[in-house]
Design an enzyme around this catalytic site. Structure first.
Site, mmCIF file in Angstrom:
data_model
loop_
_atom_site.group_PDB
_atom_site.id
_atom_site.type_symbol
_atom_site.label_atom_id
_atom_site.label_comp_id
_atom_site.label_asym_id
_atom_site.label_seq_id
_atom_site.Cartn_x
_atom_site.Cartn_y
_atom_site.Cartn_z
ATOM 1 N N ASP A 118 29.756 20.631 43.025
ATOM 2 C CA ASP A 118 28.819 19.498 42.972
ATOM 3 C C ASP A 118 28.487 18.953 44.362
ATOM 4 O OD1 ASP A 118 27.210 17.537 41.802
ATOM 5 O OD2 ASP A 118 28.877 16.156 41.468
ATOM 6 N N HIS A 129 29.343 18.751 36.381
ATOM 7 C CA HIS A 129 29.127 17.688 35.392
ATOM 8 C C HIS A 129 27.908 17.960 34.524
ATOM 9 C CE1 HIS A 129 26.057 15.522 37.896
ATOM 10 N NE2 HIS A 129 26.847 15.778 38.915
ATOM 11 N N ASP A 140 25.793 15.746 33.041
ATOM 12 C CA ASP A 140 24.645 14.831 33.066
ATOM 13 C C ASP A 140 23.789 14.988 34.308
ATOM 14 O OD1 ASP A 140 26.897 13.806 34.536
ATOM 15 O OD2 ASP A 140 25.848 11.893 34.712
ATOM 16 N N GLU A 147 28.993 11.767 35.176
ATOM 17 C CA GLU A 147 29.458 11.649 36.561
ATOM 18 C C GLU A 147 28.643 10.607 37.306
ATOM 19 O OE1 GLU A 147 29.486 12.489 40.907
ATOM 20 O OE2 GLU A 147 27.775 12.632 39.568
ATOM 21 N N GLU A 148 27.354 10.580 36.986
ATOM 22 C CA GLU A 148 26.408 9.857 37.839
ATOM 23 C C GLU A 148 26.478 8.340 37.710
ATOM 24 O OE1 GLU A 148 24.838 11.296 40.083
ATOM 25 O OE2 GLU A 148 24.397 13.357 39.524
ATOM 26 N N ASP A 178 21.343 19.118 40.533
ATOM 27 C CA ASP A 178 22.546 18.290 40.555
ATOM 28 C C ASP A 178 22.796 17.848 39.126
ATOM 29 O OD1 ASP A 178 24.497 16.373 40.819
ATOM 30 O OD2 ASP A 178 23.215 14.909 41.825
ATOM 31 N N HIS A 228 18.562 12.882 42.844
ATOM 32 C CA HIS A 228 18.374 11.588 42.177
ATOM 33 C C HIS A 228 16.973 11.021 42.383
ATOM 34 C CE1 HIS A 228 23.027 10.853 42.552
ATOM 35 N NE2 HIS A 228 22.722 12.033 42.071
HETATM 36 ZN ZN LIG Z 1 26.259 15.571 41.014
#
Ligand SMILES: [Zn+2]
Length: 484
Positions: free
Chosen positions: A171, A78, A80, A147-148, A117, A455
């Site tokens: 991922d 992904h 983002d 995606e997030e 990520d 994150h």
């Molecule tokens: Zn991810």
């Protein structure tokens, strides 16, 4: 010894590309800059590229000479990243680069999330497209949007945007494991719109529960944790003939098990003493039982001065709705030991003026079960006179342990690591379920490098794990001729 730079790391091509990616802003839902960068990169490297109307990208490359008979392989990541920073860091994530650096065996960023990520997944996909002398069939690299924060790109993907039947998602966040299943999910909201009445000759009491552990509904739902809403209504249901609900607020977000509960009730003056006595007895019994699994629990019962409440009918309807909604795991997988297949999280209750709303999140890796549970929730809502609103559920990814692509990936991964690779299913949501829903014949498998604290500003990636995944991806590409 001074630290290496990212460009000095191996596999060199992957790290070079990753370094460039970190310089391009790419917060979720704001992927314009990274999309432009990928397009330029494709042009510069003579790689074909197309974009759909949501902004997903597909890069593609024809088979190398002598590899025309290989089936098409899709590598997927992904675009983002989750942008998080330490409080003292000044950064504009929409304009400024991420400052990535090497520290020992890891790569991390200065005071922000790194975006490994899924920047490493992207870099591996792009690097595969330009690796010289690779024995590859037709290759596609699918890069999705957002995606997030909502799987927006995967949701909007249309059949035919990619053409392959084998998709490798890069991922996952742990080396040595293959992810083969994820949960789908959907929310249900129940709304009561009623009148608040002024009640004279009534006393008001506040019941507060706090300090529960809570947790993520996709990760912790199977643990012995209490749901603050279920606990609180247990006290009130016993006395539903004597009380009127004035307000009820519990839980904060949809994907968390609620940790707190705050409720104000009105009681006729002559019943106050008795209700208070019963509540206190309930508190004593509850604390005796709950303290083992929830040592932080506190329950407060106090007098307040509230004069408005919902009528008895609404009070009973709300309490009994909350009683009838399940919380926790509903079924477990028969294929994968310990995996929760379907679960319900009674997540939030909120009172705003004369409106009480309740939110429930349902998850399942089996789409049929997901829909059955949601249909049942609709029924429960109707039975109690609530307005029911359901969003569109996203599909689960059912495990297919016998799929030929999975077997190939597992065998090659085991050769690369020289150890047994575990198959893993998760109860969280992944893009893979949405890909499979587009094409039931698509075989999907997910692997990934070791990323820690994703994150968060403490995110870092283990350098060695990037080499392992790169080797596995290259060998999978070169062995695709073993599939039809
Ligand atoms: Zn991810």
């Amino acid at each position: 010894m001074s630290e290496r730079t990212l460009e000095q790391l191996e596999p060199n091509l992957v790290w070079q590309i990753f370094k460039e990616i970190t310089k391009v802003p790419r917060p979720s839902k704001k992927e314009g800059k990274i999309r432009k960068w990928v397009k330029n990169w494709a042009t510069k490297n003579s790689v074909k590229i197309k974009e759909d109307k949501t902004g997903n990208l597909l890069l593609s490359k024809d088979a190398a000479p002598g590899c025309k008979k290989f089936p098409t392989l899709i590598l997927q990541a992904h675009l983002d990243m989750v942008c998080q920073k330490q409080p003292n860091v000044v950064i504009d994530f929409e304009k400024d680069p991420i400052n990535a650096f090497v520290e020992g065996d890891t790569v991390r960023a200065e005071g922000t999330s790194l975006g490994a990520d899924n920047g490493i997944g992207m870099a591996i996909g792009l690097a595969a497209l330009i690796t010289p002398d690779l024995k590859h069939g037709p290759l596609e690299v699918l890069l999705t949007v957002d995606e997030e924060t909502g799987l927006t790109g995967a949701f909007a993907l249309e059949a035919g945007f990619f053409s392959g039947k084998y998709l490798l998602n890069i991922d996952s966040e742990e080396v040595g494991k293959i992810t083969i299943s994820s949960a789908g999910g959907g929310g249900t909201d129940f709304v009561f719109n009623s009148k608040l009445e002024n009640k004279s000759n009534h006393k008001s009491i506040k019941l507060t529960i706090s300090g529960l552990k809570g947790g993520h509904s996709g990760v912790d739902i199977d643990l012995p944790r209490l749901n603050a809403i279920k606990l609180g209504i247990d006290a009130l249901l016993e006395q539903q003939e004597s009380i009127l609900l004035s307000s009820l607020n519990a839980g904060t977000v949809r994907n968390a098990i609620p940790r707190d509960f705050e409720c104000i009730i009105l009681v006729p003056e002559k019943k106050r003493k008795n209700v208070m006595k019963n509540l206190k007895l309930w508190r004593k019994n509850t604390l005796d039982i709950a303290r083992t699994s929830e040592p932080g629990i506190t329950i407060d019962i106090s007098d307040v001065s509230e004069t408005h409440a919902f009528n008895s009918e609404t009070t009973k309807a709300v309490l009994n709705l909350l009683l009838d909604i399940n919380h926790g795991p509903l079924t477990h997988s028969k294929e994968i030991v310990g995996l929760v297949q379907t679960s319900s999280n009674l997540a939030v209750v909120e009172t705003i003026e004369k409106k009480i709303s309740v939110h429930v999140s349902t998850r399942s890796s089996v789409n049929k079960e997901l829909e059955e549970v949601r249909a049942k929730l609709k029924e429960i809502g109707k039975n109690h006179g609530a307005k029911v609103i359901q969003d569109e559920a996203y599909p689960g990814w059912e495990p297919k342990p016998g799929a030929p692509f999975l077997k190939l990936v597992k065998r090659i991964y085991e050769e690369v690591m020289d150890k047994t690779i575990e198959l893993e299913a998760i109860h969280g949501g992944l893009e893979c379920g949405l890909f499979v829903s587009l094409d039931p014949e698509l075989q999907v498998t997910s692997i990934g490098v070791n990323i820690h604290n994703a994150h968060s500003p403490d995110e870092y990636v283990e350098i060695e794990s990037v080499g392992i995944i790169w080797d596995a991806v290259i060998k999978i590409i070169e062995n695709m001729n073993q599939l039809k």
